[in-house]
Design a protein around this motif. Structure first.
Motif, short mmCIF file in Angstrom:
data_model
loop_
_atom_site.label_atom_id
_atom_site.label_comp_id
_atom_site.label_asym_id
_atom_site.label_seq_id
_atom_site.Cartn_x
_atom_site.Cartn_y
_atom_site.Cartn_z
N TYR A 251 24.94 43.81 74.30
CA TYR A 251 24.03 43.24 73.30
C TYR A 251 23.45 44.41 72.52
CZ TYR A 251 20.49 39.92 71.53
OH TYR A 251 19.70 39.11 70.73
N ASP B 99 21.11 45.84 69.33
CA ASP B 99 19.97 45.44 68.50
C ASP B 99 19.42 46.68 67.79
OD1 ASP B 99 17.91 43.98 67.36
OD2 ASP B 99 16.61 44.19 69.10
N ASP C 164 21.27 41.63 65.24
CA ASP C 164 21.75 41.49 66.61
C ASP C 164 23.26 41.24 66.63
OD1 ASP C 164 19.11 41.68 67.17
OD2 ASP C 164 18.88 39.70 68.08
N SER D 3 19.70 50.03 70.14
CA SER D 3 19.66 49.76 71.58
C SER D 3 20.92 49.01 72.00
CB SER D 3 18.45 48.91 71.95
OG SER D 3 17.25 49.63 71.76
N GLY E 196 22.25 46.90 75.43
CA GLY E 196 22.11 46.35 76.77
C GLY E 196 23.48 45.93 77.28
N THR F 137 20.12 39.47 77.31
CA THR F 137 18.86 39.66 76.59
C THR F 137 17.92 40.55 77.40
OG1 THR F 137 19.10 37.49 75.56
CG2 THR F 137 16.91 38.46 75.53
N LYS G 295 19.09 44.10 77.11
CA LYS G 295 18.72 44.68 75.81
C LYS G 295 17.24 45.06 75.80
CE LYS G 295 17.16 42.30 72.63
NZ LYS G 295 16.77 41.34 71.56
#
Length: 593
Positions: A430, A432, A477, A534, A536, A556, A559
């Motif tokens: 993930y 972001d 995202d 970032s 994750g 989530t 992340k």
């Protein structure tokens, strides 16, 4: 070693036939099978001429290349017989040996097939490293050998003399790209573009491409993303005294989920019964009368397409005065089109469309022949191609993100479901963008959109293997699915490249201050750090019992943890023992929603 010692040692090797044959596999990564072996030669293990470069360099310096090659070919034949070879063998032959004054075509055939190997099982590799003295004589010899059943490969393309000219003149069955262009290709834009141009030429000229010197998973991933499936190199097998390959190195076959399965030329193919050159125009006319829905008939000789007979052409001739009487006993080859477009079953719709557009500047062909392994499979129509491409693009657009055109949330959910249902480990990442709102507010939405498109490009460039998949959740995202063992390293590379580019978009004064002043979500002025990214990462093994919502929740969470770390990267590993804690967290989130 003095030149005299070298000459004597070389002569000892030639007289005693003291060479050893080794086998290196050539692998089809798509089908996970060995398609042939290149036979390589080594000198005696205790000789200064043991290594192939030293051995053949001595042959050149002493004027003994042809004599040395005869010994090598003889030993290769004996070794193939001893190992019961039942697959094609690729043998290196210098241009000089192919000239009539050195070895007649019959003698060369006898030498290559003396140990029971049929001409159709031999691929003659002509290295580009050697200069061609008499190009016309070489071309004549090669074309004659092709008629005898031998296949031809241009070896070491890009390393030397006249590969492209030979390619044009002899129409080889294979082209092997020199290892220089394969080594670290994933890090070199020039190498990528060179190989991409060779791929395009191969597709247009109908020959197979082999990438030599593949040694790493990263190289293999990029090559496969470019449509190259035939590879040779240490990754799938080092030279061995016996035929062997390491197929585990390319991983298990990976079938795309149904919503992403590539539609290829094979799905356009209609199995229309072909004509043979022995059929008459009268035979064709009767077929066309009884089958009014057919507008073209392929002409096939021993399984291979040789042309296309168009209905309008037959009707035009037969409708003229005495046209039928004068022509119905003639062979169909007298009216067939010899320039029919031939495409492979696995070619994408885009590739077939491009071939049609480039084939003729003034006339768009209405039909094309589809083959499998160069043998006739069926007939495709341009009308069907255009309808299917339009439908495919509409379906993609319906579920794509409107800005990046990457798959959106519906397709992300479908991909997640497919990955979780198949017992194969994968990673879900993930991504972001941190502090994107201040960037948008200060520099404008236009630059913000450019930044999102830039990240989409970085992700698709980095995650380009057949097992990779990139989607756009929305806003800033993104999600990536990958089976690569190096997903963490790839993520760090994406972070570094994207952040460097993003920060270059700030004005100099903001870059120097390393912060930007903007309004926060509560309406107050505040200083924010510059853009960062970032990631994750969730590693899912093949024993994890996880739902789509569970995977989304855990991703989530990963992340969120990544945003709190200095390196902006967090890894969560899911396995049989640790899954319960993560599922509890997911269920808690679901319960509080």
């Amino acid at each position: 070693m003095t030149s005299g010692d070298q000459a004597r040692e070389l002569q000892r090797i030639i007289d005693g036939q003291l060479v050893t044959t080794l086998f290196q596999p050539i692998v089809d990564c798509q089908r996970r099978i060995v398609v042939g072996y290149e036979v390589l030669t080594r000198g005696p293990s205790d000789s200064p001429l043991h290594a192939a470069p030293a051995l053949f360099q001595a042959g050149e310096q002493c004027g003994q290349v042809e004599a040395l090659e005869r010994v090598c070919l003889h030993q290769a034949g004996r070794t193939c017989l001893r190992n019961g070879m039942n697959q094609p063998v690729f043998v290196n032959v210098s241009p000089g040996l192919l000239l009539p004054e050195n070895l007649s075509e019959q003698r060369l055939e006898d030498l290559l097939t003396a140990h029971g190997i049929r001409p159709t099982e031999v691929v003659i590799e002509l290295s580009e490293r050697y200069p061609v003295v008499d190009a016309d004589a070489l071309k004549t010899s090669l074309l004659s050998l092709k008629k005898r059943g031998f296949q031809i490969a241009i070896d070491d393309l890009g390393s030397g003399y006249s590969g492209l000219k030979l390619w044009h003149e002899i129409q080889p069955d294979y082209v092997k790209v020199d290892r220089h262009f394969i080594s670290d290709i994933h890090k070199d834009l020039v190498k990528k573009e060179f190989v991409r141009s060779v791929v395009n030429l191969c597709e247009r000229l109908g020959c197979k491409l082999i990438a030599e010197g593949v040694e790493t998973e990263a190289e293999l991933s990029l090559l496969r993303s470019m449509g190259i499936n035939l590879i040779q190199g240490f990754l799938v097998g080092r030279p061995n005294p016996f035929p062997a390959a390491v197929l585990d190195a390319i991983g298990p076959a990976f079938e795309r989920p149904r919503h992403e399965r590539v539609i290829n030329a094979g799905l356009l193919s209609q199995p229309i019964e072909p004509l043979s050159p022995n059929n008459t125009l009268g035979d064709a006319w009767r077929r066309l009368q009884t089958e009014p829905s057919i507008f073209a008939l392929p002409v096939v000789d021993t399984g291979r397409p040789v042309g296309l007979l168009h209905k309008w052409r037959v009707m035009e001739v037969f409708s003229s005065t005495y046209g039928r009487a004068l022509n119905e006993k003639k062979s169909v080859t007298t009216l067939m089109a010899h320039d029919a477009l031939v495409v492979g079953r696995d070619e994408s719709l885009e590739a077939v469309s491009q071939s049609l557009l480039e084939d003729d500047l003034y006339y768009l062909k209405q039909h094309f022949v589809v083959t499998e392994n160069d043998l006739y499979l069926g007939l495709g129509s341009t009308r069907t191609l255009l309808k299917m491409m339009t439908r495919q693009r509409v379906d993609r657009a319906r579920h794509a993100n409107p800005l990046s055109q990457l798959p959106g949330n519906v397709m992300i959910q479908q991909e997640s479901e497919w990955r979780l249902q198949h017992a194969r480990p994968f990673s879900c990442v993930y991504f972001d963008i941190n502090h994107f709102k201040p960037f948008n507010d200060v520099l404008g939405y236009s630059l913000g959109d450019e930044l999102i498109l830039s990240l989409a490009q970085h992700l698709t460039d980095a995650f380009c293997a057949p097992t990779d998949w990139v989607g756009h959740i929305g806003g800033d995202d993104f999600v990536v699915f990958s089976c690569s063992q190096h997903v963490v390293e790839i993520c760090r590379e994406v972070q570094a490249r994207f952040e460097a580019e993003a920060r270059s978009r700030y004005p100099a004064n903001i870059r120097d201050a390393r912060k930007v002043t903007a309004v926060d979500r509560d309406g107050a002025l505040k200083e924010f750090p510059l853009i960062s990214l970032s990631a994750g990462i969730v590693h899912v093994d093949n024993e994890s019992e996880l739902s789509i919502s569970g995977l989304a929740s855990i991703s989530t969470e990963a992340k969120g943890k990544a945003k709190l770390k200095a390196d902006r990267l967090h890894v969560t590993r899911l396995n049989q023992s640790g899954i319960s804690e993560n599922l509890a967290f997911a269920n808690k989130l679901a319960g509080s929603a």
